[in-house]
Enzyme design. Structure first.
Site, mmCIF file in Angstrom:
data_model
loop_
_atom_site.group_PDB
_atom_site.id
_atom_site.type_symbol
_atom_site.label_atom_id
_atom_site.label_comp_id
_atom_site.label_asym_id
_atom_site.label_seq_id
_atom_site.Cartn_x
_atom_site.Cartn_y
_atom_site.Cartn_z
ATOM 1 N N LYS A 1 -8.329 -20.409 20.496
ATOM 2 C CA LYS A 1 -7.601 -19.493 19.604
ATOM 3 C C LYS A 1 -7.518 -20.189 18.246
ATOM 4 C CE LYS A 1 -4.218 -18.303 17.768
ATOM 5 N NZ LYS A 1 -4.118 -18.148 16.284
ATOM 6 N N GLU B 1 -0.562 -32.242 19.532
ATOM 7 C CA GLU B 1 -0.778 -33.068 18.334
ATOM 8 C C GLU B 1 -0.034 -32.363 17.217
ATOM 9 O OE1 GLU B 1 -1.689 -34.173 15.096
ATOM 10 O OE2 GLU B 1 -3.829 -33.710 15.330
ATOM 11 N N CYS C 1 -2.097 -33.472 8.874
ATOM 12 C CA CYS C 1 -1.041 -33.970 9.753
ATOM 13 C C CYS C 1 -0.748 -35.429 9.442
ATOM 14 C CB CYS C 1 -1.431 -33.779 11.214
ATOM 15 S SG CYS C 1 -3.050 -34.388 11.609
ATOM 16 N N GLU D 1 8.403 -32.453 7.247
ATOM 17 C CA GLU D 1 6.973 -32.377 6.955
ATOM 18 C C GLU D 1 6.788 -31.265 5.921
ATOM 19 O OE1 GLU D 1 4.092 -30.742 9.865
ATOM 20 O OE2 GLU D 1 2.845 -32.444 9.330
HETATM 21 P P1 NAI Z 1 1.597 -23.217 13.375
HETATM 22 O O1 NAI Z 1 1.833 -24.465 14.151
HETATM 23 O O2 NAI Z 1 2.574 -22.119 13.531
HETATM 24 O O3 NAI Z 1 0.133 -22.646 13.719
HETATM 25 C C1 NAI Z 1 -0.894 -23.411 14.312
HETATM 26 C C2 NAI Z 1 -1.594 -22.581 15.379
HETATM 27 O O4 NAI Z 1 -0.651 -22.122 16.335
HETATM 28 C C3 NAI Z 1 -2.252 -21.317 14.817
HETATM 29 O O5 NAI Z 1 -3.448 -21.082 15.537
HETATM 30 C C4 NAI Z 1 -1.238 -20.241 15.137
HETATM 31 O O6 NAI Z 1 -1.814 -18.973 15.235
HETATM 32 C C5 NAI Z 1 -0.717 -20.711 16.468
HETATM 33 N N1 NAI Z 1 0.624 -20.191 16.792
HETATM 34 C C6 NAI Z 1 1.625 -19.885 15.934
HETATM 35 N N2 NAI Z 1 2.697 -19.413 16.608
HETATM 36 C C7 NAI Z 1 2.358 -19.427 17.917
HETATM 37 C C8 NAI Z 1 3.038 -19.063 19.116
HETATM 38 N N3 NAI Z 1 4.291 -18.588 19.110
HETATM 39 N N4 NAI Z 1 2.391 -19.216 20.295
HETATM 40 C C9 NAI Z 1 1.140 -19.706 20.327
HETATM 41 N N5 NAI Z 1 0.448 -20.049 19.237
HETATM 42 C C10 NAI Z 1 1.047 -19.923 18.040
HETATM 43 O O7 NAI Z 1 1.473 -23.652 11.861
HETATM 44 P P2 NAI Z 1 1.389 -22.704 10.562
HETATM 45 O O8 NAI Z 1 2.301 -21.543 10.748
HETATM 46 O O9 NAI Z 1 -0.040 -22.476 10.273
HETATM 47 O O10 NAI Z 1 1.949 -23.667 9.445
HETATM 48 C C11 NAI Z 1 3.340 -23.862 9.273
HETATM 49 C C12 NAI Z 1 3.638 -25.316 9.033
HETATM 50 O O11 NAI Z 1 3.299 -26.081 10.182
HETATM 51 C C13 NAI Z 1 2.848 -25.986 7.926
HETATM 52 O O12 NAI Z 1 3.362 -25.730 6.685
HETATM 53 C C14 NAI Z 1 2.935 -27.425 8.326
HETATM 54 O O13 NAI Z 1 4.165 -27.978 7.939
HETATM 55 C C15 NAI Z 1 2.863 -27.363 9.821
HETATM 56 N N6 NAI Z 1 1.485 -27.592 10.310
HETATM 57 C C16 NAI Z 1 1.140 -28.841 10.705
HETATM 58 C C17 NAI Z 1 -0.136 -29.108 11.100
HETATM 59 C C18 NAI Z 1 -0.513 -30.470 11.495
HETATM 60 O O14 NAI Z 1 -1.691 -30.747 11.685
HETATM 61 N N7 NAI Z 1 0.431 -31.370 11.624
HETATM 62 C C19 NAI Z 1 -1.185 -28.091 11.121
HETATM 63 C C20 NAI Z 1 -0.714 -26.788 10.714
HETATM 64 C C21 NAI Z 1 0.570 -26.583 10.332
#
Ligand code: NAI
Ligand code: MG
Length: 501
Positions: free
Chosen positions: A184, A259, A293, A394
């Site tokens: 996904k 992660e 990250c 973060e």
């Molecule tokens: P997110 O963690 O919500 O999304 C990442 C993945 O999870 C995407 O594929 C999304 O569709 C999926 N996802 C979201 N909600 C879900 C749920 N309830 N159940 C299953 N899958 C779900 O991150 P997002 O919304 O893209 O970004 C928000 C913040 O998260 C960023 O501003 C950043 O602070 C952090 N982030 C950190 C990352 C890292 O590598 N440490 C990567 C992406 C975001």
């Protein structure tokens, strides 16, 4: 429908399930926006729970029967090597797709495709070396051994910042071990994973080994996380979403690897080579506009070199060229979507409100090249205290918090005073101090006199709220397999169970 040539302006992509392009059962699509322009460039079939279920069934069928389940390790090795080669050939196109979707520099995204094939080559080399052990048994009539078997269907939920690199951290060892995948991708960056699955079919992966369900986290992601027929889940993304996924997986006793985010410290001692430090700091926080990250977002600098170092980083950061991520000389692109920019603005306000000194940036740029996109200037705060919001949360944007210290003990305590523990940087010429401090930092990765390096051979993962499980490294094969213990009776002497021997 091919995803390469579509005559219209807005390109159209379907889901990829069981080796075929298919529409979503609902017929719904969702848009993918180019964050450098704010314009929609593609429409993608939107997976819902029924589509995810179909993908899991395809992955299950491929795992349980058919050519994939009969393949030997050396056959998987050969497939992975061909896959690596195809990914390398398509790297420029895949990088272009990703830069269009996440706004990161074309140079950086295409650059990642020099590294990505290495993950498949590394794990190809292990695919025919997955072995159990013979166990020395207490009783001589028994022969005991273990077999390492693949887990089955692996669900993979990834973010938008490095779409296929993060897929590859998991997919390369998972495929080497004989598992099948349901991916996904993030709703912001669905297309490169679709093309990847098509490339896998081209090089000979049987249908159903790699399936891709594009769509939203709350719908497709949640359906995958709570699907009872998934054998293991891997998630990369925010800590908040990671907790939801872990809770959903727990209901089905599905194990997972997480992660998650970070608030990684960069520690600069007074004897460090400040030129290297400057490069390492800038790469750590302003590369990808801070959207990694492992962003080195908390700088701890020894008071004696603080002023000189701040001058050097401000001096270079001031001249960073912002603009079109597709231009070769652009050094900083936009944030990946509007909310990311708004969130960065929020943290700037918080920094000011809580008493930090903003010495650079803090707003959106005004030049023409950046109009319409979600750009944000490189931003540096000094006089930051470790209890301020900008030192704790973060941010995932181009904001560096500068803190200072006097003593080694003090900086170790400050660096560890965080909920996260993904990575850390140590800058010093003192070899004893470097290793001494590395031991005491609570972080999954420590770089000494370097930052932001990755390798398929090096385990990667977090301490504390940065997650659990390790991706990459040869032990990743263990994360993708389960052990079976086999007992063999060698003497043919069965006993009456109701009589004592
Ligand atoms: P997110 O963690 O919500 O999304 C990442 C993945 O999870 C995407 O594929 C999304 O569709 C999926 N996802 C979201 N909600 C879900 C749920 N309830 N159940 C299953 N899958 C779900 O991150 P997002 O919304 O893209 O970004 C928000 C913040 O998260 C960023 O501003 C950043 O602070 C952090 N982030 C950190 C990352 C890292 O590598 N440490 C990567 C992406 C975001
Ligand atoms: Mg989210």
């Amino acid at each position: 429908m091919s995803l390469i040539e579509t005559p219209t302006d807005v390109r159209k992509f379907q889901m990829y399930i069981g080796g075929k392009w298919v529409d979503s059962t609902s017929g719904k699509t969702f848009p993918s926006e180019n964050p450098a322009t704010g314009k929609i460039w593609a429409e993608i079939s939107e997976a819902n729970a029924a589509d995810v279920d179909q993908a899991v069934r395809a992955a299950r069928a491929a795992f349980e029967s058919g050519p994939w389940s009969d393949m030997t390790g050396s056959q998987r090795r050969d497939l992975l090597l061909r896959f690596a080669q195809r990914i390398a050939e398509e790297g420029p196109e895949l990088g272009r797709i990703e830069a269009t979707e996440n706004g990161k520099l074309l140079r950086e995204m295409v650059g990642q495709y020099k590294l990505i094939p290495e993950y498949y080559r590394f794990f190809a080399g292990l695919a025919d070396k997955i072995q159990g052990e013979t166990i020395p048994m207490e009783k001589p009539q028994f022969f005991g051994y273990t077999i390492r078997e693949p887990l089955g269907v692996i669900g993979l939920i990834v973010p938008w910042n490095s779409p296929l690199l993060l897929v590859s951290f998991v997919a390369a060892p998972a495929l080497a071990a004989g598992n099948t995948l349901v991916i996904k991708p993030a709703e912001q960056t669905p297309v490169s994973a679709l093309r990847y699955a098509e490339l896998a079919t081209e090089v000979g992966f049987p249908p159903g080994v790699i399936n891709v369900v594009p769509g939203y986290g709350e719908i497709a992601g949640a359906a995958l996380a709570s699907h009872p027929d998934v054998n293991k889940l891997f998630f990369t993304g925010s800590t908040e979403t990671g907790k939801l996924i872990a809770a959903a997986a727990a209901k089905n006793v599905v194990p997972l690897g997480l992660e998650l985010g970070g608030k990684s410290p960069q520690i600069v001692f007074e004897d460090a080579d400040l030129q290297s430090v400057t490069f390492g700091l800038l790469a750590g926080i302003f590369a990808a506009a801070g959207q990694t990250c492992i962003a080195g977002s908390r700088l701890f600098v020894h008071r004696r070199v603080r002023q000189e170092l701040v001058e050097r980083i401000v001096g270079r950061a001031k001249t960073i060229k912002m603009g079109d991520p597709f231009q070769e000389d652009t050094e900083l692109g936009p944030l990946a979507f509007r909310e990311a920019m708004e969130k960065t603005e929020y943290f700037v306000e918080k920094g000011i409100e809580e008493g930090a000194t903003m010495v650079l940036g803090g707003r959106r740029p005004e030049n023409k090249e950046c109009a319409g996109g979600y750009y944000f200037l490189p931003t540096i705060f000094t006089d930051v205290r470790n209890d301020m919001t900008i030192a704790r949360e973060e941010i995932f944007g181009p904001i560096l918090s500068v803190l200072d210290f006097e003593e080694e003990e003090e900086v170790i305590r400050l660096a560890n005073d965080t909920r996260y523990g993904l990575a850390a940087g140590i800058w010093t010429r003192d070899i004893m101090r470097a290793h001494r401090v590395a031991r005491r930092l609570k972080a999954g990765t420590v770089w000494i006199n370097e930052y932001r390096q990755l390798s398929p051979a090096m385990p990667f993962g977090g301490y504390k709220l940065s997650g659990y499980g390790r991706e990459c490294g040869s032990q990743a094969i263990h994360e993708m397999t389960q052990l079976k213990s086999v007992w063999v009776e060698l003497q043919g002497k069965s006993r009456d169970p109701f009589r004592l021997a």
